[in-house]
Design a protein around this motif. Structure first.
Motif, PDB file in Angstrom:
ATOM      1  N   ASP A 123      64.489  55.502  58.336  1.00  0.00           N
ATOM      2  CA  ASP A 123      63.506  55.447  57.258  1.00  0.00           C
ATOM      3  C   ASP A 123      64.193  55.422  55.896  1.00  0.00           C
ATOM      4  OD1 ASP A 123      61.415  55.954  55.452  1.00  0.00           O
ATOM      5  OD2 ASP A 123      60.473  57.458  56.736  1.00  0.00           O
ATOM      6  N   SER A 124      63.806  54.445  55.075  1.00  0.00           N
ATOM      7  CA  SER A 124      64.218  54.401  53.667  1.00  0.00           C
ATOM      8  C   SER A 124      65.728  54.313  53.483  1.00  0.00           C
ATOM      9  CB  SER A 124      63.677  55.625  52.914  1.00  0.00           C
ATOM     10  OG  SER A 124      62.266  55.662  52.985  1.00  0.00           O
ATOM     11  N   ASN A 125      66.400  53.592  54.394  1.00  0.00           N
ATOM     12  CA  ASN A 125      67.812  53.290  54.198  1.00  0.00           C
ATOM     13  C   ASN A 125      67.935  52.045  53.325  1.00  0.00           C
ATOM     14  OD1 ASN A 125      68.988  55.398  56.076  1.00  0.00           O
ATOM     15  ND2 ASN A 125      67.537  54.348  57.409  1.00  0.00           N
ATOM     16  N   PHE A 126      69.013  51.953  52.553  1.00  0.00           N
ATOM     17  CA  PHE A 126      69.109  50.917  51.524  1.00  0.00           C
ATOM     18  C   PHE A 126      69.299  49.523  52.130  1.00  0.00           C
ATOM     19  CE2 PHE A 126      70.965  48.928  47.661  1.00  0.00           C
ATOM     20  CZ  PHE A 126      69.952  49.270  46.778  1.00  0.00           C
ATOM     21  N   HIS A 127      69.992  49.439  53.265  1.00  0.00           N
ATOM     22  CA  HIS A 127      70.156  48.151  53.938  1.00  0.00           C
ATOM     23  C   HIS A 127      69.192  48.094  55.124  1.00  0.00           C
ATOM     24  CE1 HIS A 127      74.380  47.044  52.143  1.00  0.00           C
ATOM     25  NE2 HIS A 127      73.434  47.139  51.232  1.00  0.00           N
ATOM     26  N   HIS A 128      69.679  47.845  56.338  1.00  0.00           N
ATOM     27  CA  HIS A 128      68.819  47.707  57.511  1.00  0.00           C
ATOM     28  C   HIS A 128      68.552  49.065  58.166  1.00  0.00           C
ATOM     29  CE1 HIS A 128      69.733  43.511  56.967  1.00  0.00           C
ATOM     30  NE2 HIS A 128      70.994  43.672  57.305  1.00  0.00           N
ATOM     31  N   GLY A 129      67.428  49.157  58.865  1.00  0.00           N
ATOM     32  CA  GLY A 129      67.186  50.357  59.655  1.00  0.00           C
ATOM     33  C   GLY A 129      68.154  50.446  60.823  1.00  0.00           C
ATOM     34  N   ASN A 148      62.819  50.360  55.066  1.00  0.00           N
ATOM     35  CA  ASN A 148      64.227  50.100  54.776  1.00  0.00           C
ATOM     36  C   ASN A 148      64.341  48.961  53.758  1.00  0.00           C
ATOM     37  OD1 ASN A 148      65.627  51.982  56.754  1.00  0.00           O
ATOM     38  ND2 ASN A 148      64.154  50.919  58.069  1.00  0.00           N
ATOM     39  N   GLY A 149      65.443  48.949  53.009  1.00  0.00           N
ATOM     40  CA  GLY A 149      65.582  48.022  51.894  1.00  0.00           C
ATOM     41  C   GLY A 149      65.741  46.573  52.314  1.00  0.00           C
ATOM     42  N   LEU A 150      66.268  46.325  53.509  1.00  0.00           N
ATOM     43  CA  LEU A 150      66.395  44.958  54.017  1.00  0.00           C
ATOM     44  C   LEU A 150      65.520  44.848  55.266  1.00  0.00           C
ATOM     45  CD1 LEU A 150      70.211  44.375  53.321  1.00  0.00           C
ATOM     46  CD2 LEU A 150      68.262  43.696  51.928  1.00  0.00           C
ATOM     47  N   ALA A 151      66.085  44.519  56.422  1.00  0.00           N
ATOM     48  CA  ALA A 151      65.275  44.349  57.634  1.00  0.00           C
ATOM     49  C   ALA A 151      65.100  45.681  58.380  1.00  0.00           C
ATOM     50  CB  ALA A 151      65.931  43.329  58.557  1.00  0.00           C
ATOM     51  N   GLY A 152      64.072  45.726  59.226  1.00  0.00           N
ATOM     52  CA  GLY A 152      63.907  46.888  60.093  1.00  0.00           C
ATOM     53  C   GLY A 152      64.997  46.941  61.143  1.00  0.00           C
ATOM     54  N   ALA A 153      65.216  45.801  61.827  1.00  0.00           N
ATOM     55  CA  ALA A 153      66.260  45.729  62.857  1.00  0.00           C
ATOM     56  C   ALA A 153      66.919  44.357  62.801  1.00  0.00           C
ATOM     57  CB  ALA A 153      65.670  45.978  64.239  1.00  0.00           C
ATOM     58  N   VAL A 154      68.244  44.336  62.849  1.00  0.00           N
ATOM     59  CA  VAL A 154      69.034  43.107  62.870  1.00  0.00           C
ATOM     60  C   VAL A 154      69.866  43.097  64.148  1.00  0.00           C
ATOM     61  CG1 VAL A 154      70.912  41.837  61.781  1.00  0.00           C
ATOM     62  CG2 VAL A 154      69.135  42.857  60.363  1.00  0.00           C
ATOM     63  N   LEU A 155      69.688  42.053  64.951  1.00  0.00           N
ATOM     64  CA  LEU A 155      70.433  41.894  66.207  1.00  0.00           C
ATOM     65  C   LEU A 155      71.204  40.582  66.114  1.00  0.00           C
ATOM     66  CD1 LEU A 155      67.477  42.830  68.596  1.00  0.00           C
ATOM     67  CD2 LEU A 155      69.161  44.377  67.564  1.00  0.00           C
ATOM     68  N   THR A 168      57.857  50.830  66.478  1.00  0.00           N
ATOM     69  CA  THR A 168      57.104  50.389  65.314  1.00  0.00           C
ATOM     70  C   THR A 168      58.097  50.001  64.228  1.00  0.00           C
ATOM     71  OG1 THR A 168      55.238  51.842  65.812  1.00  0.00           O
ATOM     72  CG2 THR A 168      55.423  51.044  63.549  1.00  0.00           C
ATOM     73  N   ILE A 169      58.007  48.747  63.803  1.00  0.00           N
ATOM     74  CA  ILE A 169      58.908  48.215  62.777  1.00  0.00           C
ATOM     75  C   ILE A 169      58.009  47.800  61.609  1.00  0.00           C
ATOM     76  CG2 ILE A 169      60.740  46.564  62.287  1.00  0.00           C
ATOM     77  CD1 ILE A 169      61.419  48.281  64.720  1.00  0.00           C
ATOM     78  N   ASP A 170      57.970  48.602  60.566  1.00  0.00           N
ATOM     79  CA  ASP A 170      56.942  48.367  59.551  1.00  0.00           C
ATOM     80  C   ASP A 170      57.428  48.651  58.127  1.00  0.00           C
ATOM     81  OD1 ASP A 170      56.881  51.223  60.343  1.00  0.00           O
ATOM     82  OD2 ASP A 170      55.214  51.364  58.922  1.00  0.00           O
ATOM     83  N   ARG A 171      56.814  47.936  57.209  1.00  0.00           N
ATOM     84  CA  ARG A 171      56.985  48.158  55.775  1.00  0.00           C
ATOM     85  C   ARG A 171      58.436  48.053  55.308  1.00  0.00           C
ATOM     86  NH1 ARG A 171      53.860  53.404  54.052  1.00  0.00           N
ATOM     87  NH2 ARG A 171      54.590  54.221  56.031  1.00  0.00           N
ATOM     88  N   ASN A 172      59.207  47.197  55.963  1.00  0.00           N
ATOM     89  CA  ASN A 172      60.561  46.921  55.494  1.00  0.00           C
ATOM     90  C   ASN A 172      60.523  45.797  54.462  1.00  0.00           C
ATOM     91  OD1 ASN A 172      62.153  48.742  57.413  1.00  0.00           O
ATOM     92  ND2 ASN A 172      60.833  47.584  58.805  1.00  0.00           N
ATOM     93  N   ARG A 173      61.524  45.739  53.583  1.00  0.00           N
ATOM     94  CA  ARG A 173      61.447  44.829  52.440  1.00  0.00           C
ATOM     95  C   ARG A 173      61.844  43.396  52.761  1.00  0.00           C
ATOM     96  NH1 ARG A 173      61.102  47.195  47.134  1.00  0.00           N
ATOM     97  NH2 ARG A 173      60.751  49.438  47.312  1.00  0.00           N
ATOM     98  N   GLU A 174      62.496  43.175  53.917  1.00  0.00           N
ATOM     99  CA  GLU A 174      62.735  41.797  54.354  1.00  0.00           C
ATOM    100  C   GLU A 174      61.914  41.578  55.628  1.00  0.00           C
ATOM    101  OE1 GLU A 174      66.884  40.744  54.348  1.00  0.00           O
ATOM    102  OE2 GLU A 174      66.920  40.643  52.157  1.00  0.00           O
TER     103      GLU A 174
END
Length: 219
Positions: A123-129, A148-155, A168-174
């Motif tokens: 929650d509320s990390n500057f880059h990805h969750g 999170n400041g970028l994506a919720g999850a990056v694979l 639940t992947i929600d309200r992320n900025r990318e």
């Protein structure tokens, strides 16, 4: 700081009650090296203090070639990643919250590196969750990546399979979930909603995403 070089089992009195702090510029709050494989750390708050703007930053908790279990912990305020797994290490996270870190909440990189998270919150990390690249693999169940400041999850580990199940992947900025670079992702029964730049993005040669029972809305 806790620097583990033998296998140990450390259990505190609970999040917010047992607090381990260390300066962000000096070291990780928790470092588990290969010799400490099999260690368990539970019921603690792990927190970095101060600010580091260096190109390389110490994660709050680091599994470096080690198998590390974190249970019922709060990880917060990191200059860099909250929890990082490198050099073929593995992390089991159970009921762990990773909040307000300067880079990713959970970062897994390097051949053979892996993380398995259940009932966690990034929650509320500057880059990805959550971020898996360069051979790193994640299996995330019943968890949330939010704000999170970028994506919720990056694979993006080529040829490596990762899974997100009942998250639940929600309200992320990318985007909510980004799948790319020839990785294989399995998404099952997730809610992906209210992410600013889209729900699920799949791109790149050889990238595959198996999806079943997901809901994506209001992205």
């Amino acid at each position: 700081a806790l620097s583990l070089n033998v296998r140990v089992d450390i259990e505190g009195a609970g999040k917010g009650k047992s607090i381990v702090k260390y300066e962000a510029q000096k070291a990780s709050v928790l470092l588990s090296s290969r010799e400490a494989s099999g260690s368990r750390v539970a019921s603690l708050t792990l927190k970095q203090t101060g600010i580091s703007l260096a190109a390389e930053r110490y994660p709050v908790a680091l599994a470096d070639g080690a198998q590390l279990t974190l249970e019922d912990c709060l990880v917060e305020g990191g200059a860099g990643h909250g929890v990082a797994v490198i050099n073929g290490g593995s992390a089991q996270l159970r009921n762990v919250e990773v909040l307000k870190c300067g880079w990713d909440g959970l970062a897994v990189s390097g051949e053979g590196s892996a993380a398995d998270a259940v009932d966690c919150r990034f929650d509320s990390n500057f880059h990805h969750g959550i971020d898996a690249w360069g051979g790193g693999r994640v299996t995330i169940r019943s968890s949330r990546a939010t704000q999170n400041g970028l994506a919720g999850a990056v694979l993006m580990s080529r040829g490596i399979r990762s899974e997100l199940i009942q998250c639940t992947i929600d309200r992320n900025r990318e985007v909510g979930i980004s799948i790319s670079n020839g990785t294989t992702a399995v998404l099952r029964a997730n809610r992906v909603e209210e992410n600013l730049l889209g729900g699920v993005m799949v791109e790149g040669d050889g990238t595959t995403a198996g999806m079943e029972g997901n809901v994506a809305e209001r992205n």
